[in-house]
Design a protein around this motif. Sequence first.
Motif, PDB file in Angstrom:
ATOM      1  N   GLU A   1      -5.728  -8.220 -20.099  1.00 45.59           N
ATOM      2  CA  GLU A   1      -6.745  -8.410 -19.054  1.00 45.59           C
ATOM      3  C   GLU A   1      -7.070  -9.901 -18.886  1.00 45.59           C
ATOM      4  O   GLU A   1      -7.227 -10.388 -17.766  1.00 45.59           O
ATOM      5  N   ALA A   2      -7.156 -10.625 -20.002  1.00 49.21           N
ATOM      6  CA  ALA A   2      -7.442 -12.063 -19.948  1.00 49.21           C
ATOM      7  C   ALA A   2      -6.336 -12.815 -19.213  1.00 49.21           C
ATOM      8  O   ALA A   2      -6.617 -13.692 -18.389  1.00 49.21           O
ATOM      9  N   ILE A   3      -5.085 -12.448 -19.487  1.00 52.39           N
ATOM     10  CA  ILE A   3      -3.959 -13.117 -18.818  1.00 52.39           C
ATOM     11  C   ILE A   3      -4.000 -12.837 -17.317  1.00 52.39           C
ATOM     12  O   ILE A   3      -3.815 -13.748 -16.506  1.00 52.39           O
ATOM     13  N   LYS A   4      -4.271 -11.606 -16.936  1.00 52.05           N
ATOM     14  CA  LYS A   4      -4.372 -11.275 -15.504  1.00 52.05           C
ATOM     15  C   LYS A   4      -5.497 -12.059 -14.847  1.00 52.05           C
ATOM     16  O   LYS A   4      -5.353 -12.590 -13.749  1.00 52.05           O
ATOM     17  N   TRP A   5      -6.645 -12.127 -15.517  1.00 54.59           N
ATOM     18  CA  TRP A   5      -7.810 -12.809 -14.947  1.00 54.59           C
ATOM     19  C   TRP A   5      -7.551 -14.306 -14.763  1.00 54.59           C
ATOM     20  O   TRP A   5      -7.781 -14.859 -13.687  1.00 54.59           O
ATOM     21  N   VAL A   6      -7.053 -14.974 -15.802  1.00 54.40           N
ATOM     22  CA  VAL A   6      -6.860 -16.429 -15.721  1.00 54.40           C
ATOM     23  C   VAL A   6      -5.708 -16.789 -14.787  1.00 54.40           C
ATOM     24  O   VAL A   6      -5.687 -17.879 -14.204  1.00 54.40           O
ATOM     25  N   SER A   7      -4.782 -15.858 -14.591  1.00 53.36           N
ATOM     26  CA  SER A   7      -3.619 -16.110 -13.720  1.00 53.36           C
ATOM     27  C   SER A   7      -3.899 -15.828 -12.251  1.00 53.36           C
ATOM     28  O   SER A   7      -3.202 -16.350 -11.383  1.00 53.36           O
ATOM     29  N   ALA A   8      -4.886 -14.995 -11.977  1.00 55.40           N
ATOM     30  CA  ALA A   8      -5.158 -14.576 -10.598  1.00 55.40           C
ATOM     31  C   ALA A   8      -5.690 -15.733  -9.766  1.00 55.40           C
ATOM     32  O   ALA A   8      -6.505 -16.531 -10.219  1.00 55.40           O
ATOM     33  N   ILE A   9      -5.205 -15.801  -8.536  1.00 54.44           N
ATOM     34  CA  ILE A   9      -5.750 -16.750  -7.563  1.00 54.44           C
ATOM     35  C   ILE A   9      -6.809 -15.979  -6.785  1.00 54.44           C
ATOM     36  O   ILE A   9      -6.505 -14.991  -6.122  1.00 54.44           O
ATOM     37  N   ASP A  10      -8.053 -16.413  -6.880  1.00 53.00           N
ATOM     38  CA  ASP A  10      -9.150 -15.726  -6.199  1.00 53.00           C
ATOM     39  C   ASP A  10      -8.981 -15.812  -4.690  1.00 53.00           C
ATOM     40  O   ASP A  10      -8.492 -16.820  -4.165  1.00 53.00           O
TER      41      ASP A  10
ATOM     42  N   LEU B   1     -11.744 -28.157 -14.092  1.00 53.39           N
ATOM     43  CA  LEU B   1     -11.795 -26.857 -14.770  1.00 53.39           C
ATOM     44  C   LEU B   1     -11.974 -25.746 -13.740  1.00 53.39           C
ATOM     45  O   LEU B   1     -12.997 -25.658 -13.080  1.00 53.39           O
ATOM     46  N   ASN B   2     -10.978 -24.909 -13.589  1.00 51.39           N
ATOM     47  CA  ASN B   2     -11.018 -23.803 -12.647  1.00 51.39           C
ATOM     48  C   ASN B   2     -11.319 -22.483 -13.356  1.00 51.39           C
ATOM     49  O   ASN B   2     -12.285 -21.812 -13.040  1.00 51.39           O
ATOM     50  N   LYS B   3     -10.485 -22.110 -14.323  1.00 50.32           N
ATOM     51  CA  LYS B   3     -10.696 -20.880 -15.090  1.00 50.32           C
ATOM     52  C   LYS B   3     -10.351 -21.125 -16.546  1.00 50.32           C
ATOM     53  O   LYS B   3      -9.312 -21.710 -16.857  1.00 50.32           O
ATOM     54  N   ILE B   4     -11.226 -20.640 -17.425  1.00 53.00           N
ATOM     55  CA  ILE B   4     -10.986 -20.706 -18.862  1.00 53.00           C
ATOM     56  C   ILE B   4     -11.171 -19.305 -19.420  1.00 53.00           C
ATOM     57  O   ILE B   4     -12.230 -18.694 -19.227  1.00 53.00           O
ATOM     58  N   ALA B   5     -10.149 -18.799 -20.097  1.00 53.00           N
ATOM     59  CA  ALA B   5     -10.223 -17.499 -20.760  1.00 53.00           C
ATOM     60  C   ALA B   5     -10.044 -17.729 -22.255  1.00 53.00           C
ATOM     61  O   ALA B   5      -9.029 -18.276 -22.684  1.00 53.00           O
ATOM     62  N   ILE B   6     -11.040 -17.334 -23.028  1.00 52.47           N
ATOM     63  CA  ILE B   6     -10.977 -17.449 -24.484  1.00 52.47           C
ATOM     64  C   ILE B   6     -10.837 -16.040 -25.047  1.00 52.47           C
ATOM     65  O   ILE B   6     -11.691 -15.183 -24.806  1.00 52.47           O
ATOM     66  N   VAL B   7      -9.767 -15.816 -25.795  1.00 54.10           N
ATOM     67  CA  VAL B   7      -9.473 -14.505 -26.363  1.00 54.10           C
ATOM     68  C   VAL B   7      -9.653 -14.604 -27.877  1.00 54.10           C
ATOM     69  O   VAL B   7      -8.957 -15.380 -28.540  1.00 54.10           O
ATOM     70  N   THR B   8     -10.586 -13.832 -28.416  1.00 58.61           N
ATOM     71  CA  THR B   8     -10.917 -13.911 -29.839  1.00 58.61           C
ATOM     72  C   THR B   8     -11.663 -12.661 -30.271  1.00 58.61           C
ATOM     73  O   THR B   8     -12.226 -11.954 -29.436  1.00 58.61           O
TER      74      THR B   8
ATOM     75  N   GLY C   1     -15.028 -14.741 -21.890  1.00 64.10           N
ATOM     76  CA  GLY C   1     -14.565 -14.402 -23.222  1.00 64.10           C
ATOM     77  C   GLY C   1     -13.977 -13.000 -23.221  1.00 64.10           C
ATOM     78  O   GLY C   1     -14.460 -12.121 -22.504  1.00 64.10           O
ATOM     79  N   PHE C   2     -12.925 -12.809 -23.992  1.00 67.84           N
ATOM     80  CA  PHE C   2     -12.249 -11.522 -24.109  1.00 67.84           C
ATOM     81  C   PHE C   2     -11.980 -11.252 -25.583  1.00 67.84           C
ATOM     82  O   PHE C   2     -11.744 -12.193 -26.356  1.00 67.84           O
ATOM     83  N   SER C   3     -11.955  -9.987 -25.963  1.00 69.93           N
ATOM     84  CA  SER C   3     -11.556  -9.636 -27.319  1.00 69.93           C
ATOM     85  C   SER C   3     -10.034  -9.687 -27.400  1.00 69.93           C
ATOM     86  O   SER C   3      -9.345  -9.673 -26.375  1.00 69.93           O
ATOM     87  N   LEU C   4      -9.499  -9.717 -28.614  1.00 69.78           N
ATOM     88  CA  LEU C   4      -8.046  -9.733 -28.782  1.00 69.78           C
ATOM     89  C   LEU C   4      -7.406  -8.494 -28.167  1.00 69.78           C
ATOM     90  O   LEU C   4      -6.300  -8.568 -27.636  1.00 69.78           O
ATOM     91  N   ALA C   5      -8.113  -7.381 -28.183  1.00 66.60           N
ATOM     92  CA  ALA C   5      -7.592  -6.149 -27.580  1.00 66.60           C
ATOM     93  C   ALA C   5      -7.501  -6.259 -26.054  1.00 66.60           C
ATOM     94  O   ALA C   5      -6.788  -5.485 -25.423  1.00 66.60           O
ATOM     95  N   GLU C   6      -8.211  -7.223 -25.461  1.00 63.89           N
ATOM     96  CA  GLU C   6      -8.221  -7.418 -24.005  1.00 63.89           C
ATOM     97  C   GLU C   6      -7.296  -8.557 -23.556  1.00 63.89           C
ATOM     98  O   GLU C   6      -7.457  -9.085 -22.465  1.00 63.89           O
TER      99      GLU C   6
END
Length: 157
Positions: free
Chosen positions: A113-122, A76-83, A105-110
């Motif tokens: 931002e969630a896609i950018k965060w989970v896709s980014a390579i730190d 498990l590297n990154k988990i983004a839950i949008v709800t 966790g992200f709201s549906l309006a975010e």
Amino acid sequence: MLRYIKDLPDHVVGIHAVGEVTKEDYEKVLIPRMEELVARQGEINYLLILETDVGNFTAGAWWDDFKLGLKHFKQLNKIAIVTDQKLVEWFSDAFRLFIPGKSRGFSLAELDEAIKWVSAIDADHKKPEAPPTDNDELEPELENTSNKGQGPAGENL
């Protein structure tokens, strides 16, 4: 129902949950994609858009979720839950304390931002290469470390 999200980077699995979520959804949609991702890159970046109440997950779905999480805990590297379920969003933030990777966790309006965060390579994270799947790939290394022509103590024969 679980639906695969297609328009994401190759190193991210995205799932959209709506209505009732069953064991069959896990077995046909989520599990195969997670297994393929781990085989290909050795870690999991996971985006879940949760537009159904967690009460709509059947017992079989929860069981499969639990087993999948245990099986791939170290990957498990990154988990983004949008709800828009505040308790789930809060739990997603707190979950990072219990896994080796990151969770947010992200709201549906975010969603963007969630896609950018989970896709980014730190910057401090090197994307792992998939582990070798065939012993033939290891043979050249074994040949180079062979003690051919040497005795048990390493002396030349």
